[in-house]
Design an enzyme around this catalytic site. Structure first.
Site, PDB file in Angstrom:
ATOM      1  N   CYS A 125       0.815  -1.221   0.000  1.00 55.52           N
ATOM      2  CA  CYS A 125       0.000   0.000   0.000  1.00 55.52           C
ATOM      3  C   CYS A 125       0.847   1.269   0.000  1.00 55.52           C
ATOM      4  O   CYS A 125       0.337   2.352  -0.253  1.00 55.52           O
ATOM      5  CB  CYS A 125      -0.956  -0.004   1.187  1.00 55.52           C
ATOM      6  SG  CYS A 125      -2.141  -1.358   1.098  1.00 55.52           S
ATOM      7  N   HIS A 267      -3.174   7.336   2.251  1.00 52.76           N
ATOM      8  CA  HIS A 267      -3.603   6.022   1.768  1.00 52.76           C
ATOM      9  C   HIS A 267      -4.974   5.731   2.373  1.00 52.76           C
ATOM     10  O   HIS A 267      -5.200   5.894   3.574  1.00 52.76           O
ATOM     11  CB  HIS A 267      -2.577   4.979   2.190  1.00 52.76           C
ATOM     12  CG  HIS A 267      -3.050   3.585   2.008  1.00 52.76           C
ATOM     13  ND1 HIS A 267      -3.554   3.122   0.812  1.00 52.76           N
ATOM     14  CD2 HIS A 267      -3.110   2.534   2.876  1.00 52.76           C
ATOM     15  CE1 HIS A 267      -3.892   1.851   0.946  1.00 52.76           C
ATOM     16  NE2 HIS A 267      -3.643   1.475   2.182  1.00 52.76           N
ATOM     17  N   ASN A 297     -10.009  -0.299   0.215  1.00 57.13           N
ATOM     18  CA  ASN A 297      -8.559  -0.133   0.135  1.00 57.13           C
ATOM     19  C   ASN A 297      -8.063  -0.774  -1.159  1.00 57.13           C
ATOM     20  O   ASN A 297      -8.043  -1.991  -1.284  1.00 57.13           O
ATOM     21  CB  ASN A 297      -7.931  -0.799   1.377  1.00 57.13           C
ATOM     22  CG  ASN A 297      -6.420  -0.745   1.376  1.00 57.13           C
ATOM     23  OD1 ASN A 297      -5.791  -0.429   0.372  1.00 57.13           O
ATOM     24  ND2 ASN A 297      -5.835  -1.094   2.504  1.00 57.13           N
TER      25      ASN A 297
HETATM   26  N1  COA Z   1     -18.219  -8.055  10.287  1.00 56.45           N
HETATM   27  C1  COA Z   1     -18.698  -8.225  11.529  1.00 56.45           C
HETATM   28  N2  COA Z   1     -17.924  -8.464  12.584  1.00 56.45           N
HETATM   29  C2  COA Z   1     -16.609  -8.513  12.378  1.00 56.45           C
HETATM   30  C3  COA Z   1     -16.029  -8.335  11.117  1.00 56.45           C
HETATM   31  C4  COA Z   1     -16.901  -8.108  10.044  1.00 56.45           C
HETATM   32  N3  COA Z   1     -16.450  -7.919   8.785  1.00 56.45           N
HETATM   33  N4  COA Z   1     -14.701  -8.447  11.234  1.00 56.45           N
HETATM   34  C5  COA Z   1     -14.444  -8.683  12.521  1.00 56.45           C
HETATM   35  N5  COA Z   1     -15.601  -8.723  13.225  1.00 56.45           N
HETATM   36  C6  COA Z   1     -15.787  -8.952  14.654  1.00 56.45           C
HETATM   37  C7  COA Z   1     -14.634  -9.669  15.286  1.00 56.45           C
HETATM   38  O1  COA Z   1     -14.818 -11.062  15.163  1.00 56.45           O
HETATM   39  C8  COA Z   1     -14.759  -9.208  16.719  1.00 56.45           C
HETATM   40  O2  COA Z   1     -15.776  -9.954  17.346  1.00 56.45           O
HETATM   41  P1  COA Z   1     -15.657 -10.366  18.905  1.00 56.45           P
HETATM   42  O3  COA Z   1     -15.607  -9.072  19.639  1.00 56.45           O
HETATM   43  O4  COA Z   1     -16.893 -11.143  19.125  1.00 56.45           O
HETATM   44  O5  COA Z   1     -14.382 -11.147  18.999  1.00 56.45           O
HETATM   45  C9  COA Z   1     -15.267  -7.782  16.602  1.00 56.45           C
HETATM   46  O6  COA Z   1     -15.825  -7.674  15.284  1.00 56.45           O
HETATM   47  C10 COA Z   1     -14.182  -6.750  16.755  1.00 56.45           C
HETATM   48  O7  COA Z   1     -13.109  -7.131  15.911  1.00 56.45           O
HETATM   49  P2  COA Z   1     -11.810  -6.282  15.857  1.00 56.45           P
HETATM   50  O8  COA Z   1     -10.829  -6.935  14.959  1.00 56.45           O
HETATM   51  O9  COA Z   1     -11.392  -5.973  17.274  1.00 56.45           O
HETATM   52  O10 COA Z   1     -12.376  -4.962  15.175  1.00 56.45           O
HETATM   53  P3  COA Z   1     -11.675  -3.574  14.975  1.00 56.45           P
HETATM   54  O11 COA Z   1     -12.463  -2.510  15.628  1.00 56.45           O
HETATM   55  O12 COA Z   1     -10.199  -3.625  15.278  1.00 56.45           O
HETATM   56  O13 COA Z   1     -11.831  -3.371  13.422  1.00 56.45           O
HETATM   57  C11 COA Z   1     -10.545  -3.536  11.403  1.00 56.45           C
HETATM   58  C12 COA Z   1     -11.220  -4.274  12.541  1.00 56.45           C
HETATM   59  C13 COA Z   1      -9.880  -4.539  10.493  1.00 56.45           C
HETATM   60  C14 COA Z   1     -11.590  -2.741  10.659  1.00 56.45           C
HETATM   61  C15 COA Z   1      -9.496  -2.545  12.006  1.00 56.45           C
HETATM   62  O14 COA Z   1      -8.679  -3.227  12.939  1.00 56.45           O
HETATM   63  C16 COA Z   1      -8.635  -1.928  10.953  1.00 56.45           C
HETATM   64  O15 COA Z   1      -9.092  -1.182  10.129  1.00 56.45           O
HETATM   65  N6  COA Z   1      -7.338  -2.179  10.991  1.00 56.45           N
HETATM   66  C17 COA Z   1      -6.431  -1.662   9.991  1.00 56.45           C
HETATM   67  C18 COA Z   1      -6.538  -2.517   8.757  1.00 56.45           C
HETATM   68  C19 COA Z   1      -5.879  -1.871   7.577  1.00 56.45           C
HETATM   69  O16 COA Z   1      -5.961  -0.687   7.393  1.00 56.45           O
HETATM   70  N7  COA Z   1      -5.218  -2.689   6.769  1.00 56.45           N
HETATM   71  C20 COA Z   1      -4.597  -2.287   5.568  1.00 56.45           C
HETATM   72  C21 COA Z   1      -3.433  -1.410   5.835  1.00 56.45           C
HETATM   73  S1  COA Z   1      -2.691  -0.952   4.332  1.00 56.45           S
END
Ligand code: COA
Length: 344
Positions: A125, A267, A297
């Site tokens: 990215c 980004h 993304n």
């Molecule tokens: N739909 C519904 N629930 C989901 C889900 C989805 N698509 N993905 C995860 N969950 C659930 C998880 O299982 C978890 O459930 P639990 O509490 O029962 O265990 C809950 O949602 C929270 O998950 P978590 O991973 O803690 O969520 P988060 O608030 O950290 O959000 C992302 C997840 C991926 C959106 C976030 O961490 C993020 O954006 N990270 C950066 C990713 C990124 O930018 N990557 C590319 C970089 S170039």
């Protein structure tokens, strides 16, 4: 004696580079959050509130990444009013080439840019920013005059569409920038790039590590990759920590107050990351460029795709100061400060 780069340590001096054209292209097929919810256990509400994404586009049967990249580059050429024969170099930032030996030469051929060298560059990215800085070196050295930098990715190929924690985030797209050597206009002010391979395990598209028998005792590794794997929380924390640091250092180095920034161009990974970075610099939301609700993304494509959209709808005008940062797998991240100089 002060070097060329020392001279650049104030905002009055600019590297001899102008950003004069941009273009983009996205696939036709749109997948909404609700549609994804028919495949995995997720919802429009969850995706929108945690990421800001509403839909993404994926390359379908009658499209290709090379076609999108060529289209984006053609639009950039047109805006720059360049003859394709005057291009010296084409750099394609991608992690998803159609040919592992490189897809840039195919784009060179499609464009009819017969005098250009062309190669791929991979930095996930951050790829577009890394490619932009790489291109700048050829212009600063005086060895080249006109370069097309493309960011294009097709992560839909490598996403596990049954893994709700990653599949909701990504989409496909392409964007391009035409940059040229120029001493006359305000252009690139400065840049910074960083990598940390120690933390690379939190986001990767790793080789499958499957070995097959070859002859006698010898085996060979099969050419195959695993789907994208990500520790979302770690990546989130990395982005909201490192992006403000690298941008802050750059602003300080060139004596630029964050209030002078016309546009924050990050980004496009997650709206919460954009908001957190903007808040660190007290940049109002009207100056934060965001289109990830429509595309998700798109990896190396997000920055030029966003730039192109904002230039064509006339938000970004010639002379605007842009603070740009890319970040992602590697881990890798970078920032650049530049004035836009294209006219549309
Ligand atoms: N739909 C519904 N629930 C989901 C889900 C989805 N698509 N993905 C995860 N969950 C659930 C998880 O299982 C978890 O459930 P639990 O509490 O029962 O265990 C809950 O949602 C929270 O998950 P978590 O991973 O803690 O969520 P988060 O608030 O950290 O959000 C992302 C997840 C991926 C959106 C976030 O961490 C993020 O954006 N990270 C950066 C990713 C990124 O930018 N990557 C590319 C970089 S170039």
């Amino acid at each position: 004696m002060r070097s060329f780069f020392d001279l650049n340590s104030n905002s009055e001096f600019h590297l001899p580079i102008s950003f004069v054209g941009c273009g983009s292209a996205t696939p036709q097929t749109i997948i909404s959050n609700a549609e994804l919810g028919e495949r995995v256990d997720t919802s429009d509400e969850w995706i929108k509130s945690r990421t800001g994404i509403r839909q993404r586009r994926v390359i379908g049967a009658n499209e290709s990444l090379i076609d999108l990249a060529t289209h984006a580059a053609r639009n950039a050429l047109k805006m720059a009013k360049w003859d394709e024969k005057t291009i010296d170099l084409i750099i394609l930032a991608t992690s998803t080439p159609e040919d592992l030996f490189g897809s840039a030469p195919k784009i060179q051929s499609n464009l009819g840019a017969s005098n250009a060298a062309a190669f791929d560059l991979t930095a996930a990215c951050s790829g577009f920013l890394f490619a932009l800085v790489t291109a700048s070196q050829y212009l600063i050295s005086g060895s080249m005059k006109r370069i097309i930098v493309i960011g294009a990715d097709q992560l839909s190929k490598w996403v596990d569409w049954d893994d709700r924690s990653t599949c909701v985030l990504f989409g496909d797209g392409a964007g391009a920038l035409a940059i040229e050597a120029s001493h006359e206009n305000k252009g690139l002010i400065g840049y910074s790039l960083k990598s940390d391979g120690n933390r690379g395990g939190c986001l990767n598209l790793a080789h499958s590590n499957i070995f097959e028998d070859l002859v006698n005792e010898a085996s060979h590794q099969r050419g195959d990759y695993l789907p994208i794997r990500m520790e979302g929380k770690e990546v989130y924390k990395f982005a909201v920590k490192e992006v403000p640091i690298i941008l802050g250092e750059l602003l300080e180095k060139y004596n630029i107050h964050s209030g002078s920034i016309d546009w924050l161009l990050l980004h496009q990974a997650n709206q919460r990351i954009l908001d957190a970075v903007a808040a660190r610099f007290s940049i109002p939301s009207e100056k934060v460029l965001s289109n990830l609700e429509n595309y998700g993304n798109t990896s190396a494509a997000t920055i030029p795709l966003m730039l192109d959209e904002a230039v064509r709808d006339k938000r970004i005008k010639s002379g605007d100061l842009i603070a740009c940062s890319g970040f992602g797998a590697g881990l890798s991240w970078g920032a650049a400060l530049f004035y836009w100089h294209g006219s549309y």
